[in-house]
Scaffold this motif. Structure first.
Motif, PDB file in Angstrom:
ATOM      1  N   UNK A 171      63.012 -39.561  10.413  1.00 23.99           N
ATOM      2  CA  UNK A 171      62.850 -40.956  10.825  1.00 23.99           C
ATOM      3  C   UNK A 171      64.196 -41.671  10.826  1.00 23.99           C
ATOM      4  N   UNK A 172      64.423 -42.485  11.844  1.00 25.67           N
ATOM      5  CA  UNK A 172      65.574 -43.384  11.895  1.00 25.67           C
ATOM      6  C   UNK A 172      65.065 -44.809  11.758  1.00 25.67           C
ATOM      7  N   UNK A 173      65.668 -45.566  10.855  1.00 25.66           N
ATOM      8  CA  UNK A 173      65.310 -46.976  10.662  1.00 25.66           C
ATOM      9  C   UNK A 173      66.500 -47.852  11.057  1.00 25.66           C
ATOM     10  N   UNK A 174      66.506 -48.343  12.297  1.00 21.26           N
ATOM     11  CA  UNK A 174      67.627 -49.190  12.724  1.00 21.26           C
ATOM     12  C   UNK A 174      67.560 -50.575  12.094  1.00 21.26           C
ATOM     13  N   UNK A 206      72.642 -40.208  16.427  1.00 20.93           N
ATOM     14  CA  UNK A 206      71.907 -39.667  15.283  1.00 20.93           C
ATOM     15  C   UNK A 206      70.625 -38.982  15.734  1.00 20.93           C
ATOM     16  N   UNK A 207      69.910 -39.595  16.673  1.00 21.87           N
ATOM     17  CA  UNK A 207      68.685 -38.987  17.185  1.00 21.87           C
ATOM     18  C   UNK A 207      68.978 -37.628  17.805  1.00 21.87           C
ATOM     19  N   UNK A 225      70.132 -47.018   9.557  1.00 23.35           N
ATOM     20  CA  UNK A 225      71.329 -47.265  10.362  1.00 23.35           C
ATOM     21  C   UNK A 225      71.419 -48.761  10.602  1.00 23.35           C
ATOM     22  N   UNK A 226      72.061 -49.454   9.674  1.00 22.89           N
ATOM     23  CA  UNK A 226      72.043 -50.926   9.722  1.00 22.89           C
ATOM     24  C   UNK A 226      73.376 -51.555   9.344  1.00 22.89           C
TER      25      UNK A 226
END
Length: 237
Positions: A171-174, A206-207, A225-226
């Motif tokens: 999972x990516x959390x922008x 990243x994806x 990613x923030x």
């Protein structure tokens, strides 16, 4: 491109982060199938196949995956990016609005993973879900969105355990990602410990890594990613 090239299915890929991920992967030699509720306003400037569907609909998702099997013959990565927000005071948020957000943002990832699992298993492929830092912190009047993104985090690690070792799921959390190219102030950038607002490329790169073979030992993980914002203490002075 040839039939031997890897195939990625990206939901919500007609614009924003999804579009950026698609463009990045196509640039790396992937074949992209893009699914979105509405066609892009202008033709996308990279090779792809586009399908207009509602990913919260079970039958539509099944037909989508069948189309990939028939048209591309394989599926190496699934990017669950489709999502939207309704910002409304809790007392004014209808059940239908709640269910619409949950359906598109969360239920779609379950439907897609379930339908695509056989193809992904054959390819020893990967699923990448797109959550949000709003799974960890909130602004007022965002209950349905926060709940959907928190659900994505839990669904991600559940899928990783259930589908491993053949399929990896991450999972990516922008955080704040500038998807429109609007005017940003110096303060907008400076408040980030990284010194700037995020760009679509930050998520896309990243994806691509998570979808590809270099991340074979990574599964069940969340990548925030923030620009460091969720690590920053902010108190009124």
């Amino acid at each position: 491109m040839t039939a031997a090239d890897p195939v990625v299915l990206i939901t919500g890929g007609a614009r924003g982060i999804g579009r950026g991920i698609a463009a990045h992967l196509v640039g790396q030699g992937w074949r992209a199938v893009i699914a979105d509720r509405a066609a892009p306003a202008e033709p996308l400037p990279f090779a792809h196949r586009f399908l207009e569907i509602d990913v919260s609909d079970e039958a539509a998702v099944a037909a989508l995956v069948d189309s990939v099997a028939a048209g591309e013959g394989r599926l190496d990565a699934l990017i669950c990016n489709a999502g939207f927000m309704i910002r409304k005071p809790l007392e004014q948020l209808s059940l239908a609005e709640w269910q619409a957000v949950i359906g598109t943002n969360l239920t779609s990832a379950f439907l897609l993973a379930r339908a695509a699992a056989p193809l992904l298993r054959q390819a020893k492929g990967a699923i990448v879900t797109i959550a949000s830092t709003r799974a960890h912190q909130s602004e007022p009047d965002t209950e349905s969105y926060a709940a959907s993104k928190g659900g994505i985090l839990a669904l991600t690690h559940a899928l990783a355990v259930s589908l491993g070792p053949d399929i990896r799921v991450n999972c990516i959390s922008p955080g704040w990602i500038d998807t429109h190219g609007g005017t940003l102030s110096a303060e907008d950038h400076a408040q980030h410990p990284a010194g700037r607002v995020g760009r679509v490329e930050d998520i896309a790169s990243l994806a691509a890594w998570l979808a590809g073979g270099e991340s074979r030992f990574v599964t069940g993980s969340e990548f925030i990613v923030d620009g460091g914002m969720t690590r920053k203490m902010i108190y009124a002075e």
